[in-house]
Design a protein around this motif. Sequence first.
Motif, PDB file in Angstrom:
ATOM      1  N   THR A   7       0.816  -1.220   0.000  1.00  9.95           N
ATOM      2  CA  THR A   7       0.000   0.000   0.000  1.00  9.95           C
ATOM      3  C   THR A   7       0.848   1.267   0.000  1.00  9.95           C
ATOM      4  O   THR A   7       0.333   2.346  -0.302  1.00  9.95           O
ATOM      5  CB  THR A   7      -0.937   0.024   1.225  1.00  9.95           C
ATOM      6  N   ASN A   8       2.121   1.155   0.330  1.00 15.66           N
ATOM      7  CA  ASN A   8       3.036   2.306   0.340  1.00 15.66           C
ATOM      8  C   ASN A   8       4.166   2.100  -0.662  1.00 15.66           C
ATOM      9  O   ASN A   8       5.331   2.341  -0.376  1.00 15.66           O
ATOM     10  CB  ASN A   8       3.608   2.515   1.745  1.00 15.66           C
ATOM     11  N   TRP A   9       3.792   1.653  -1.851  1.00 21.72           N
ATOM     12  CA  TRP A   9       4.788   1.329  -2.867  1.00 21.72           C
ATOM     13  C   TRP A   9       5.652   2.537  -3.226  1.00 21.72           C
ATOM     14  O   TRP A   9       6.847   2.391  -3.521  1.00 21.72           O
ATOM     15  CB  TRP A   9       4.095   0.787  -4.115  1.00 21.72           C
ATOM     16  N   GLY A  58      -8.302  -1.393  -3.784  1.00 20.61           N
ATOM     17  CA  GLY A  58      -7.848  -0.079  -4.226  1.00 20.61           C
ATOM     18  C   GLY A  58      -8.483   0.394  -5.523  1.00 20.61           C
ATOM     19  O   GLY A  58      -9.096  -0.372  -6.273  1.00 20.61           O
ATOM     20  N   GLN A 111       1.626   4.722  -6.736  1.00 19.37           N
ATOM     21  CA  GLN A 111       1.550   5.057  -5.321  1.00 19.37           C
ATOM     22  C   GLN A 111       1.348   3.795  -4.484  1.00 19.37           C
ATOM     23  O   GLN A 111       1.907   3.637  -3.408  1.00 19.37           O
ATOM     24  CB  GLN A 111       0.391   6.021  -5.069  1.00 19.37           C
ATOM     25  N   SER A 112       0.537   2.892  -5.025  1.00 20.18           N
ATOM     26  CA  SER A 112       0.199   1.643  -4.351  1.00 20.18           C
ATOM     27  C   SER A 112       0.145   0.539  -5.406  1.00 20.18           C
ATOM     28  O   SER A 112      -0.106   0.809  -6.586  1.00 20.18           O
ATOM     29  CB  SER A 112      -1.161   1.765  -3.653  1.00 20.18           C
ATOM     30  N   GLU A 153      -1.830  -2.272  -4.673  1.00 18.54           N
ATOM     31  CA  GLU A 153      -2.885  -3.102  -4.072  1.00 18.54           C
ATOM     32  C   GLU A 153      -3.650  -3.922  -5.108  1.00 18.54           C
ATOM     33  O   GLU A 153      -4.421  -4.815  -4.741  1.00 18.54           O
ATOM     34  CB  GLU A 153      -3.880  -2.221  -3.321  1.00 18.54           C
TER      35      GLU A 153
END
Length: 384
Positions: A132-134, A231, A280-281, A283
Amino acid sequence: MSNIVEVNATSKSNLNYVVSEDEQPPTEIHGDVFDRQRVMKNFNQSLIEQQHVFVLGVGGIGSSIAMSLVRLGVDTIHLLDRDLIDASNLNRQILFSLLDVGKSKVEIAAQHLKEQHNLRTNIYHYHLDAVTNWFTVVDIAKKCTVIFNNIDYVAVFDYAVNSLCKSLGIIYLAGSTYANNIEINLFSGLLNDSCWACNNSTNDSFKFSMKELENINNIQLFLKEMTSISGEQSQLIINNCLNELNLNQPSPSELVTLFMPLYQKKVLELLLPEFIQRHQSIEFIPKDRSFPTRTVGSWIGVCVSGACLIVNTWIQFIMKMKNSTSNTNTSSFHNWNQLNLSMFDGGYYTAGFPNEQNLQYCSICSNMKQIAEQNSHLEEDVLT
């Protein structure tokens, strides 16, 4: 710090030497904590101290990898993990104690490394979910020379981290341990070398058993429940797949034969080197429904030895590359090895495959070749 302990002798005394087979080491610097490393034949301590390392996951092997790296004296280590310490971790995750149960793995790992193991390394830690914090993973990776991936999200996450390393031209290492088994993967990140995706498939991550397919009422909820896909990006991909296939809510057979293959294709395209740094993510990737550790077990022997072997694989590789006349000649290096330890007779078994790029099969290596060719044409246009 006492003046009889010296942790920066390499730079202070300009100790850039490497002792060859027929040489004796120079006079010892009093208090040099790395002296016994630097006097090993063909060991380059100066090279170690230039490394910036990213450790994803500080569990069974990640905690031992982190300890080994700070004892080696790398320049900087970044640690990332989202989990809390469980009592069942304590038999093999060596940076944690009974007093740490319920606390953040990465925070306690960083604390204990600094208090008990660190000699000269800059240590940074992040209590985050890498999926989630790629964007944070990408930012950290840009500062590093190697990534050690120990996160148990399995195939598609491995594919993503491998693609990120390939896009940055940095080394990718992944390892796993369970029961008496150790697996070690190393890929150089070099343009003409193979990568994880040359010999590994993500197909199983996008498949379901007939039992899992029994109750599908809503595809979004089904994918989230079964594979943690979620997401906004996943919703866009799902809608695009449904529109392309002219489906509203696919039946189990349509999901297996039509929808999931198309979803897989679109996900893997988004994870190519061309795009991997933009998210950004991630997911939208599936998490494997893999077996839990308790079904096979694990112990300190396999975790610690596995971690040391993984670090050793990296050390031997970078020193070989440093001493090589050509940074592109790594064909003799084996990317993957598996060992099976026996607690009873001490035996082990190893297997590996050589560093051979598979451009017909591997979209990541093919994409990097295309990017390199485009950049080459751009450079030619600028020069002309």
